[in-house]
Enzyme design. Sequence first.
Site, mmCIF file in Angstrom:
data_model
loop_
_atom_site.group_PDB
_atom_site.id
_atom_site.type_symbol
_atom_site.label_atom_id
_atom_site.label_comp_id
_atom_site.label_asym_id
_atom_site.label_seq_id
_atom_site.Cartn_x
_atom_site.Cartn_y
_atom_site.Cartn_z
ATOM 1 N N ASN A 128 -12.363 -1.092 -4.900
ATOM 2 C CA ASN A 128 -11.474 -1.880 -4.051
ATOM 3 C C ASN A 128 -10.859 -0.914 -3.042
ATOM 4 O O ASN A 128 -10.197 0.038 -3.433
ATOM 5 C CB ASN A 128 -10.390 -2.540 -4.899
ATOM 6 N N GLY A 129 -11.095 -1.177 -1.768
ATOM 7 C CA GLY A 129 -10.539 -0.301 -0.748
ATOM 8 C C GLY A 129 -11.497 -0.121 0.403
ATOM 9 O O GLY A 129 -12.444 -0.901 0.581
ATOM 10 N N CYS A 174 -11.439 -6.748 -2.230
ATOM 11 C CA CYS A 174 -12.072 -6.749 -3.544
ATOM 12 C C CYS A 174 -11.055 -6.720 -4.689
ATOM 13 O O CYS A 174 -9.893 -6.414 -4.488
ATOM 14 C CB CYS A 174 -12.980 -5.538 -3.747
ATOM 15 N N CYS A 187 0.211 -0.421 -0.370
ATOM 16 C CA CYS A 187 0.090 -1.476 0.656
ATOM 17 C C CYS A 187 1.152 -2.556 0.448
ATOM 18 O O CYS A 187 1.109 -3.306 -0.527
ATOM 19 C CB CYS A 187 -1.296 -2.102 0.573
ATOM 20 N N GLY A 241 -11.430 -11.919 -3.654
ATOM 21 C CA GLY A 241 -12.772 -11.904 -3.084
ATOM 22 C C GLY A 241 -13.581 -13.057 -3.605
ATOM 23 O O GLY A 241 -13.650 -13.249 -4.827
HETATM 24 S S1 SF4 Z 1 0.285 -2.316 4.861
HETATM 25 FE FE1 SF4 Z 1 -1.185 -3.068 6.357
HETATM 26 S S2 SF4 Z 1 -2.243 -1.222 7.124
HETATM 27 FE FE2 SF4 Z 1 -1.193 -0.629 5.234
HETATM 28 S S3 SF4 Z 1 -2.755 -0.870 3.628
HETATM 29 FE FE3 SF4 Z 1 -1.591 -2.799 3.730
HETATM 30 S S4 SF4 Z 1 -2.713 -4.163 5.103
HETATM 31 FE FE4 SF4 Z 1 -3.463 -2.057 5.420
#
Ligand code: SF4
Length: 641
Positions: free
Chosen positions: A188-189, A88, A323, A114
Amino acid sequence: MATSNLFPSSPLSSSSSTSSSPSTTKISPLHYFHITPSNFPKTLLNPSKPPSLSFKLSSSSSKTAISTFFPGDDDPTSPESDKPREECGVVGIYGDPEASRLCYLALHALQHRGQEGAGIVSVHKNILQSVTGVGLVSDVFNQSKLDLLPGNSAIGHVRYSTAGSSMLKNVQPFVAGYRFGSVGVAHNGNLVNYRLLRHALEDQGSIFNTSSDTEVVLHLIAISKARPFLQRIVGACEQLQGAYSMVFITEDKLVAVRDPFGFRPLVMGRRSNGAVVFASETCALDLIEATYEREVNPGEVVVVDAAGISSLCLLPHRPRKACVFEHIYFSLPNSTVFGRSVYESRYAFGQILAAKAPVDCDVVIAVPDSGFVAALGYAAKAGVPFQQGLIRSHYVGRTFIEPSQKIRDFGVKLKLAPVQAVLKGKRVVVVDDSIVRGTTSSKIVRLLKDAGAKEVHMRIASPPIIGSCYYGVDTPSSEELISNRMSVEEVREFIQCDSLAFLSLESLGEFLGEEAPSFCDACFSGNYPVLPAESKVKRVGDFVDDGLNGSVDAGWTETHVNQTPVKVEGTISCQKKEKAVNDTSASSVQDSSSKANGNIRNPKQTLLPFPSEYPVRDMASTKKLTGLIGPTRLLLATAIV
Ligand code: SF4
């Protein structure tokens, strides 16, 4: 530039429906105003009539029938499904008379996050009004729809949904009325304790209207007995585990929240007229001419209202785990994410690949579009020309129908066309961002060789993906991930290229430098910052909901991991929550981190000041909160809600 000039006249009647502004109806404890383009006027005129609940379990035969309508989505070998997918993008705007139109533009900028649904909620005369729909932003909105969304504040959402579903009910933002007002939310999440919280809420009588994890947030807010309203949001968020970058809107406030790990991005900016903007990526700020100010910090709650901006924190504090895949694939290269340029990251990944995995070649090409920047970096470092050896069609929808299984690689050929003039007789390095199942990679290699490439060397600008993501990215199960089952050499054999190399996890860590521990790399390393409170819930069938005639849900698979249901009260105490949900080695790290930050939880006190090391800016006309010590900032924050 006048924002209204950016919107072409609608082919539909442009007669403003603002004259038929709805009146709010409050149904305790939770009543949804889920207004869709197709039924908007009718719903507005009858706001007191709640939508009927119509979830049904389907028979297995319905799965087959429904799947035929979405062959592109369900086919695990289609090019689109062989990539992880972002779940999202969100945007929130406060203090601009064109708020909903700016939201609309910002959602266009976030469309890559998205494509399944989009929605906007605005506030006008203390009433929350919503338009949501299935499809691209340009499909959902037109001039007349935007005319229905006046007001100075708005939130918006673009959504990627699970396979084979059109789930109109799950398109955000969600809007709900509760006994003290209305609230809208865009998320988002992914909440890893969603099922536990939902079971507990259902045990207490809550009736869910969607299959979205975001709905639990609204229920937690609705059942909270905390006052003022901000306490409810903070209390609800402190019960959530996992990834959430959210924007809330009420009659008089815009609230942005990021989970304590900060998995998903959320930035804050400002337009020249002082309007405050939150968005998943800076590319959205750029489009609506808002100046980037800062990230919403992990665990931060930013409140914007007539009194200005205040900043609070969620407890307990966690070490950031942003991430890293946002830099590899999800975010646009023109965005700055987690304080770094996405373009520069990808360029560097390509350079690292060229240095660590060199090969004699004549030309470097990219798998468009996400492989482009890394390929440029590779070519520059290797001193080999970059050429456009694959042309991507941007006009093929996700739901094209394979006319015959006998036409091999039809889906990939529709999307990617090889350029013989670039490839014929050449030793080709082809750079892609990642390999998930490997199915698309093998087809691309075959396309290149069929077009005359003498050698095909594949370079992947990420480490091998070995695990699923639980934090808001749709990845296949671990068993489906080719790098979880095969060595690099076995993957090379599977996709039939002449050589294959990935960016190593060590190289990625070196690139991130001292910031490396503050990034999540769990899908590459298996080191999950927070383990899910339940196994990944995976839909086994299809869910189709046309928003008018009921829905069909073919069911879920779900395996709980030694969890007793969480008892949901107004607020789950910190101690109880951690024992119930976070009984992992990570929890001890988090506890010590919390102590290190000097935060001692007072179970009766939900609002606490945000750590002073983070900058807090306010609107020009309000008191500065920056630099105020905790209790003072707390008093101010409490006073304005
Ligand atoms: S690095 Fe990989 S496991 Fe960690 S939040 Fe991003 S997509 Fe998900």
